[in-house]
Design an enzyme around this catalytic site. Sequence first.
Site, short mmCIF file in Angstrom:
data_model
loop_
_atom_site.label_atom_id
_atom_site.label_comp_id
_atom_site.label_asym_id
_atom_site.label_seq_id
_atom_site.Cartn_x
_atom_site.Cartn_y
_atom_site.Cartn_z
N GLN A 48 0.84 -1.20 0.00
CA GLN A 48 0.00 0.00 0.00
C GLN A 48 0.88 1.25 0.00
O GLN A 48 1.75 1.41 0.86
CB GLN A 48 -0.89 -0.04 1.24
CG GLN A 48 -1.32 1.30 1.81
CD GLN A 48 -2.47 1.91 1.04
OE1 GLN A 48 -2.26 2.43 -0.05
NE2 GLN A 48 -3.66 1.84 1.58
N SER A 64 -19.49 8.20 9.69
CA SER A 64 -20.33 8.20 8.49
C SER A 64 -20.69 6.77 8.09
O SER A 64 -21.84 6.49 7.72
CB SER A 64 -19.59 8.90 7.35
OG SER A 64 -20.30 8.79 6.14
N GLY A 69 -23.20 3.09 6.12
CA GLY A 69 -22.56 1.91 5.54
C GLY A 69 -21.41 2.29 4.64
O GLY A 69 -21.13 3.47 4.41
N LEU A 71 -20.26 2.81 1.24
CA LEU A 71 -20.95 3.04 -0.03
C LEU A 71 -20.07 2.74 -1.24
O LEU A 71 -20.58 2.42 -2.31
CB LEU A 71 -21.44 4.49 -0.09
CG LEU A 71 -22.41 4.88 1.02
CD1 LEU A 71 -22.87 6.33 0.85
CD2 LEU A 71 -23.61 3.94 1.07
N GLY A 96 -8.67 0.60 -0.81
CA GLY A 96 -9.74 0.81 0.16
C GLY A 96 -9.36 0.52 1.59
O GLY A 96 -10.25 0.31 2.43
N GLU A 97 -8.06 0.52 1.90
CA GLU A 97 -7.65 0.21 3.28
C GLU A 97 -8.23 1.22 4.27
O GLU A 97 -8.59 0.86 5.39
CB GLU A 97 -6.12 0.17 3.39
CG GLU A 97 -5.66 -0.20 4.79
CD GLU A 97 -4.16 -0.37 4.92
OE1 GLU A 97 -3.65 -0.28 6.06
OE2 GLU A 97 -3.48 -0.55 3.89
N ARG A 98 -8.32 2.48 3.87
CA ARG A 98 -8.86 3.51 4.77
C ARG A 98 -10.32 3.19 5.12
O ARG A 98 -10.72 3.29 6.28
CB ARG A 98 -8.73 4.88 4.12
CG ARG A 98 -9.19 6.04 4.99
CD ARG A 98 -8.77 7.37 4.37
NE ARG A 98 -9.33 8.48 5.10
CZ ARG A 98 -10.49 9.05 4.83
NH1 ARG A 98 -11.23 8.60 3.82
NH2 ARG A 98 -10.93 10.06 5.55
N ARG A 99 -11.10 2.76 4.15
CA ARG A 99 -12.50 2.40 4.40
C ARG A 99 -12.59 1.16 5.29
O ARG A 99 -13.45 1.07 6.17
CB ARG A 99 -13.21 2.14 3.07
CG ARG A 99 -13.74 3.40 2.40
CD ARG A 99 -14.06 3.16 0.94
NE ARG A 99 -12.87 3.28 0.11
CZ ARG A 99 -12.69 2.62 -1.02
NH1 ARG A 99 -13.60 1.78 -1.46
NH2 ARG A 99 -11.58 2.79 -1.71
N ARG A 135 -7.78 5.80 -6.90
CA ARG A 135 -8.97 5.82 -6.07
C ARG A 135 -8.78 6.45 -4.70
O ARG A 135 -9.72 6.94 -4.11
CB ARG A 135 -9.49 4.39 -5.89
CG ARG A 135 -9.87 3.72 -7.19
CD ARG A 135 -10.11 2.24 -6.96
NE ARG A 135 -11.35 2.02 -6.25
CZ ARG A 135 -12.39 1.34 -6.74
NH1 ARG A 135 -12.34 0.85 -7.95
NH2 ARG A 135 -13.47 1.18 -6.02
#
Length: 296
Positions: A48, A64, A69, A71, A96-99, A135
């Site tokens: 990453q 959030s 959820g 999104l 998407g590691e942050r999510r 992204r």
Amino acid sequence: MASAKGLQSLIPQKRTEVKKSTKKEKAGKNRENIYLIDVEDIQPNPNQPRREFDQDALHELAASIAEHGVLLPIVARKIQKSTEKGSQVQFEIIAGERRWRAAKIAKLPRVPVIVRETRDERHNLVLSLIENVQRENLNAIERAVAFKRLLEEFELIHEEIAARVGKSREFVTNTLRLLGLPSVMQESISRGSISEGHARAILSLNTEKAQRILFSKIQKEKLSVRGAEEVARIFKARIRRAPVREGGSERGALEDQIKAKLGVRVRILKNGKRGSLSISFSDKEELDRILKILLS
């Protein structure tokens, strides 16, 4: 805004089982299926490019996610991991590691995931770097490090990197130039103390001494990007107005050698690491003679 419940109703909820959604895809072959996967069966990607996660922003995202959820699905690849109980299916994050981190803080049991098939480890590394640049909200230094890896480890040229991440060649080149700054300035960019625009103003100066002076002024006087660019312009104008002759016997010896060759007065001027050679001539005939010697 779509609710988490609305999203989950379209996604199979079996634990780590990759299964087609019951809802038929009608948008063509390029649509990708989304699966709900346990957060504990997902692991971060060691490649990453993001190295720092703002904890305040992460908790804001978690709040959030708790309400709405996840999104935007996480992108991952399926891997086999050996454990004491035998081989176990896991999912390694491509983007998407942050999510994923925020979802864990929000205590979500499962998150939506797009599972990507990768041909080999090299392809996976390239895909991971490119997905993250495209992204994720990387800072400029993290993005530059990712570009450098694509350049050095995978031998992609600037134009190829630009095409893969959807940016211009100039954007890639200018981003990579940030890695030429002293480490203290790179760290300030990573922390957000100075912006990428400030960094470009600093890079317009040719010497590290001048760069450090401007960097200090930006921090102490809290200069805007436009203010930093104006200071850089003044620095460069001062240097142009005050060229310094290279002193000592070495300069004199070089001038004498050139003078002996051309038969005219010459002068060596130095401006930082750069410089110029001044050749005097009295008329066009003498200029033509000098050019003939230089071009022969």
